[in-house]
Design an enzyme around this catalytic site. Sequence first.
Site, PDB file in Angstrom:
ATOM      1  N   LYS A 201     -67.902   7.893  35.673  1.00  0.00           N
ATOM      2  CA  LYS A 201     -67.747   6.896  34.619  1.00  0.00           C
ATOM      3  C   LYS A 201     -69.132   6.507  34.133  1.00  0.00           C
ATOM      4  O   LYS A 201     -69.962   6.025  34.902  1.00  0.00           O
ATOM      5  CB  LYS A 201     -67.007   5.683  35.175  1.00  0.00           C
ATOM      6  CG  LYS A 201     -66.821   4.582  34.156  1.00  0.00           C
ATOM      7  CD  LYS A 201     -65.842   3.550  34.653  1.00  0.00           C
ATOM      8  CE  LYS A 201     -65.667   2.430  33.662  1.00  0.00           C
ATOM      9  NZ  LYS A 201     -64.731   1.430  34.155  1.00  0.00           N
ATOM     10  N   ARG A 211     -62.800  -3.978  26.021  1.00  0.00           N
ATOM     11  CA  ARG A 211     -63.235  -5.278  26.550  1.00  0.00           C
ATOM     12  C   ARG A 211     -62.661  -6.420  25.708  1.00  0.00           C
ATOM     13  O   ARG A 211     -62.402  -7.494  26.227  1.00  0.00           O
ATOM     14  CB  ARG A 211     -64.762  -5.332  26.650  1.00  0.00           C
ATOM     15  CG  ARG A 211     -65.281  -4.364  27.727  1.00  0.00           C
ATOM     16  CD  ARG A 211     -66.783  -4.306  27.840  1.00  0.00           C
ATOM     17  NE  ARG A 211     -67.179  -3.221  28.742  1.00  0.00           N
ATOM     18  CZ  ARG A 211     -68.397  -2.710  28.809  1.00  0.00           C
ATOM     19  NH1 ARG A 211     -69.364  -3.192  28.039  1.00  0.00           N
ATOM     20  NH2 ARG A 211     -68.667  -1.723  29.660  1.00  0.00           N
ATOM     21  N   LYS A 224     -73.714  -2.549  32.351  1.00  0.00           N
ATOM     22  CA  LYS A 224     -73.179  -2.062  33.626  1.00  0.00           C
ATOM     23  C   LYS A 224     -73.986  -0.883  34.177  1.00  0.00           C
ATOM     24  O   LYS A 224     -73.493  -0.093  34.955  1.00  0.00           O
ATOM     25  CB  LYS A 224     -71.697  -1.709  33.462  1.00  0.00           C
ATOM     26  CG  LYS A 224     -70.822  -2.896  33.031  1.00  0.00           C
ATOM     27  CD  LYS A 224     -69.326  -2.597  33.129  1.00  0.00           C
ATOM     28  CE  LYS A 224     -68.503  -3.846  32.777  1.00  0.00           C
ATOM     29  NZ  LYS A 224     -67.038  -3.620  32.953  1.00  0.00           N
ATOM     30  N   GLU A 240     -71.154  12.804  42.347  1.00  0.00           N
ATOM     31  CA  GLU A 240     -70.135  11.737  42.431  1.00  0.00           C
ATOM     32  C   GLU A 240     -68.769  12.323  42.797  1.00  0.00           C
ATOM     33  O   GLU A 240     -68.056  11.794  43.644  1.00  0.00           O
ATOM     34  CB  GLU A 240     -70.016  10.996  41.088  1.00  0.00           C
ATOM     35  CG  GLU A 240     -71.131  10.003  40.782  1.00  0.00           C
ATOM     36  CD  GLU A 240     -71.016   8.697  41.582  1.00  0.00           C
ATOM     37  OE1 GLU A 240     -70.092   8.566  42.396  1.00  0.00           O
ATOM     38  OE2 GLU A 240     -71.875   7.826  41.391  1.00  0.00           O
ATOM     39  N   LYS A 255     -64.980   9.896  32.177  1.00  0.00           N
ATOM     40  CA  LYS A 255     -64.811   8.844  31.173  1.00  0.00           C
ATOM     41  C   LYS A 255     -66.138   8.422  30.598  1.00  0.00           C
ATOM     42  O   LYS A 255     -67.068   8.237  31.383  1.00  0.00           O
ATOM     43  CB  LYS A 255     -64.142   7.660  31.890  1.00  0.00           C
ATOM     44  CG  LYS A 255     -63.884   6.463  31.052  1.00  0.00           C
ATOM     45  CD  LYS A 255     -63.208   5.434  31.890  1.00  0.00           C
ATOM     46  CE  LYS A 255     -63.104   4.171  31.079  1.00  0.00           C
ATOM     47  NZ  LYS A 255     -62.880   3.032  31.903  1.00  0.00           N
ATOM     48  N   SER A 281     -61.324   3.474  24.436  1.00  0.00           N
ATOM     49  CA  SER A 281     -61.009   2.612  23.299  1.00  0.00           C
ATOM     50  C   SER A 281     -61.891   2.870  22.075  1.00  0.00           C
ATOM     51  O   SER A 281     -61.401   2.897  20.948  1.00  0.00           O
ATOM     52  CB  SER A 281     -61.113   1.152  23.733  1.00  0.00           C
ATOM     53  OG  SER A 281     -62.407   0.884  24.258  1.00  0.00           O
ATOM     54  N   TYR A 319     -54.638   6.032  24.127  1.00  0.00           N
ATOM     55  CA  TYR A 319     -53.891   4.958  23.461  1.00  0.00           C
ATOM     56  C   TYR A 319     -52.950   5.509  22.396  1.00  0.00           C
ATOM     57  O   TYR A 319     -52.194   4.758  21.798  1.00  0.00           O
ATOM     58  CB  TYR A 319     -54.869   3.931  22.862  1.00  0.00           C
ATOM     59  CG  TYR A 319     -55.757   3.330  23.941  1.00  0.00           C
ATOM     60  CD1 TYR A 319     -55.258   2.375  24.817  1.00  0.00           C
ATOM     61  CD2 TYR A 319     -57.069   3.781  24.131  1.00  0.00           C
ATOM     62  CE1 TYR A 319     -56.044   1.867  25.841  1.00  0.00           C
ATOM     63  CE2 TYR A 319     -57.867   3.278  25.148  1.00  0.00           C
ATOM     64  CZ  TYR A 319     -57.346   2.323  25.997  1.00  0.00           C
ATOM     65  OH  TYR A 319     -58.121   1.829  27.016  1.00  0.00           O
TER      66      TYR A 319
HETATM   67  C1  PBG Z   1     -62.786  -1.569  33.794  1.00  0.00           C
HETATM   68  C2  PBG Z   1     -62.434  -0.543  32.804  1.00  0.00           C
HETATM   69  C3  PBG Z   1     -63.064  -0.295  31.577  1.00  0.00           C
HETATM   70  C4  PBG Z   1     -62.307   0.678  30.938  1.00  0.00           C
HETATM   71  C5  PBG Z   1     -61.254   1.028  31.801  1.00  0.00           C
HETATM   72  N1  PBG Z   1     -61.366   0.262  32.963  1.00  0.00           N
HETATM   73  C6  PBG Z   1     -64.195  -0.949  30.890  1.00  0.00           C
HETATM   74  C7  PBG Z   1     -65.510  -1.070  31.526  1.00  0.00           C
HETATM   75  O1  PBG Z   1     -65.817  -0.437  32.535  1.00  0.00           O
HETATM   76  O2  PBG Z   1     -66.278  -1.878  31.008  1.00  0.00           O
HETATM   77  C8  PBG Z   1     -62.581   1.211  29.566  1.00  0.00           C
HETATM   78  C9  PBG Z   1     -61.443   1.810  28.870  1.00  0.00           C
HETATM   79  C10 PBG Z   1     -61.600   1.963  27.417  1.00  0.00           C
HETATM   80  O3  PBG Z   1     -62.653   1.690  26.812  1.00  0.00           O
HETATM   81  O4  PBG Z   1     -60.609   2.387  26.813  1.00  0.00           O
HETATM   82  N2  PBG Z   1     -63.503  -1.271  34.893  1.00  0.00           N
END
Ligand code: PBG
Length: 329
Positions: A201, A211, A224, A240, A255, A281, A319
């Site tokens: 990730k 968010r 993050k 990882e 991701k 998203s 989505y």
């Molecule tokens: C939370 C999480 C996130 C997403 C899925 N689980 C956001 C983040 O890590 O800030 C993002 C999914 C998306 O953008 O569609 N840990």
Amino acid sequence: MITGSYPNLRLRRSRKNDWSRRLIQENSLSSSDFILPIFLIDGKNKKQPIKTMPGVFRYSIDKIGHIVDKAIKNKIPMVALFPYTNSKLKNEIGTEALNEDNLVCRAIQYIKKKYRNEIGIMCDVALDPYTSHGHDGLIKSGYILNDETNEILINQSLLQSEMGCDVLAPSDMMDGRIGKIRKALDKNGYQLVQILSYAVKYASSFYGPFRDAVGSRGLLKGDKKTYQMDFRNSNEALREVALDIKEGADMVMVKPGMPYLDIIKSVKDNFKIPVLAYQVSGEYSLLTNSINKRLIDKNSILESLTSFKRAGANAIVSYYADRINEIIL
Ligand code: PBG
């Protein structure tokens, strides 16, 4: 590898007709390739639009029945639950994550009771929907604590399993959490609960609209980058994945999706395990807004989703999954 040459060989011959193109196609999509994310909100009879994600809504639990009905009818194998947590319920340590009456717990129970094993339920394991600072773990002097966060993630995993969650998806990127969660699950009788690790990730700008959807955008302090991966790296992704497989992950996620097709491919080539892609998203909103503005046509959705399959993904979190039957016609 190439046998023959022009004019004996004309690759356009097999492209001439639709039947022929279908005959030689190397990849295709089916509804079984999709995981449908559902955003949950407290209250009754709510279907709330999310401004930054046109076409995506937050639902109160009493309204998710018809979404799940449709998903089952369309042969979507799994839903993923994400809560919009009221800011009054958020605090520094994300206590609400361990409340057995929280939104996710209630939604799992609702779906399990009504649909049994007709559809899988996946839940994120992470604290960000519940913390007042929007981070995925406990924070001390601006640093996200690893081992202390893991202890809470273990309890969150056990709670979600107890409620009936089928697939736990740690999305927090703490070190060592897969092994710890696996061990705790096995010790408590949840040997058959699967773990889908968000192994790779990246600290990405493509998560913004999500968010908004879970109500953490305005709260997030800083970024993050001390726990999610640097987007410049790919060898690190393999490290990882190797660690998470060793610790007991059943499946791994890469991701975001489209900017990371190279990573999906190299994870698949190197490990031969189920690899999932997350069309996040920001990707969804970029595509949808561009289609709505008629900058591109809606076949761009099919094209981008197919690219995940071509890269080697077994399934895709998207989505668009609630509308997939119209897309893959
Ligand atoms: C939370 C999480 C996130 C997403 C899925 N689980 C956001 C983040 O890590 O800030 C993002 C999914 C998306 O953008 O569609 N840990």
